[in-house]
Design a protein around this motif. Sequence first.
Motif, short mmCIF file in Angstrom:
data_model
loop_
_atom_site.label_atom_id
_atom_site.label_comp_id
_atom_site.label_asym_id
_atom_site.label_seq_id
_atom_site.Cartn_x
_atom_site.Cartn_y
_atom_site.Cartn_z
N THR A 194 44.26 42.69 46.02
CA THR A 194 43.85 42.73 44.62
C THR A 194 45.03 42.44 43.71
O THR A 194 44.91 41.71 42.72
CB THR A 194 43.24 44.11 44.28
N TYR A 198 45.75 39.09 40.89
CA TYR A 198 46.17 39.14 39.49
C TYR A 198 47.33 38.17 39.25
O TYR A 198 47.40 37.52 38.20
CB TYR A 198 46.61 40.55 39.11
N GLN A 276 50.62 38.72 31.51
CA GLN A 276 50.14 39.02 32.85
C GLN A 276 50.32 40.50 33.19
O GLN A 276 49.47 41.11 33.83
CB GLN A 276 50.87 38.15 33.88
N LYS A 279 47.75 42.35 31.28
CA LYS A 279 46.44 42.20 31.94
C LYS A 279 46.34 43.15 33.13
O LYS A 279 45.28 43.78 33.36
CB LYS A 279 46.24 40.76 32.39
N LEU A 280 47.43 43.25 33.88
CA LEU A 280 47.43 44.14 35.04
C LEU A 280 47.18 45.58 34.63
O LEU A 280 46.53 46.36 35.33
CB LEU A 280 48.77 44.04 35.77
N SER A 282 45.50 46.21 31.94
CA SER A 282 44.26 46.12 31.17
C SER A 282 44.49 46.41 29.70
O SER A 282 43.72 47.13 29.06
CB SER A 282 43.18 47.05 31.72
#
Length: 283
Positions: A194, A198, A276, A279-280, A282
């Motif tokens: 997972t 990402y 990034q 995003k990881l 959230s």
Amino acid sequence: MPNARKVEALSLLDDNSNLYFSIPNNVDNELLEKILKERVSGITEKEIERILTRINTVYAGIDISRRIFSTDAVQISVDGNIPKKMVPKLLNKKNGWEVITCSSECAKKHPIYTKQIIQGSDEYINVAFPSNNIACAGRDIEKMLSRYDDFSSIDFLPEMQEENESIMLKNEYFYNYLLESNDEIRFFTNNPNTFLSYLIGVNVDLRILTIAGAIVKDDEDTTKYKMKLMFKFSSNKFLKAGRAILKLAFGFSNKEVEDGDDSELIIQNVQISKEQIYKLLSL
């Protein structure tokens, strides 16, 4: 009364996450500022400034297989300097905070404050301050407080900690790796597939057991980080196959990739955008 034993904030995180971060404030306080702005509804710039000056390191455990930052997907334990007498002044009804009524003895001793994460949502963040040096937030906060009471007791013995199934990382190497992140953001995951999806945008199973890494700001580009990645493969056979795929995915030459000990591959100077990382987490 005798003094309580010193408790490391990192030790309060449990084993129910699959990505662990250590974020020292002095590496990039913009990241912590963004977390507060995006995830605590109604917080003011003045409140953020006051909080950041009192944070040393944020430790976070995240379940990256779920919707990140939902109440059951994240735990946070902060090492800092936040006098308990200040807490009621900051976390009051005027600022949208309420005290949760709990039956456990630890919650009676350490009040748990709650606030809506994002206005109009059904997600709330729970926060507690078991000492002047530790703040807890997120999932299973009562268990975190219970562990704090156990670990801080003068009667607590090391073998009791080893028997506690809720200790965050049973692997001493990775625990110390995160604990010693003085001048870089560090992470560890036991959900490599997972995590890789990402980073490279593709779902791939390379038979990797764990991924650890360190992140620093890119001095040449303020929108980027530089990252070191350490991949632990299940065997040397899968390391050889994985090396070629990872070099292609990250666009690296041989000089930036090296073999470590015992089926480990190390990649240096991976450039990654701050977006990034957000995003990881959230954000």
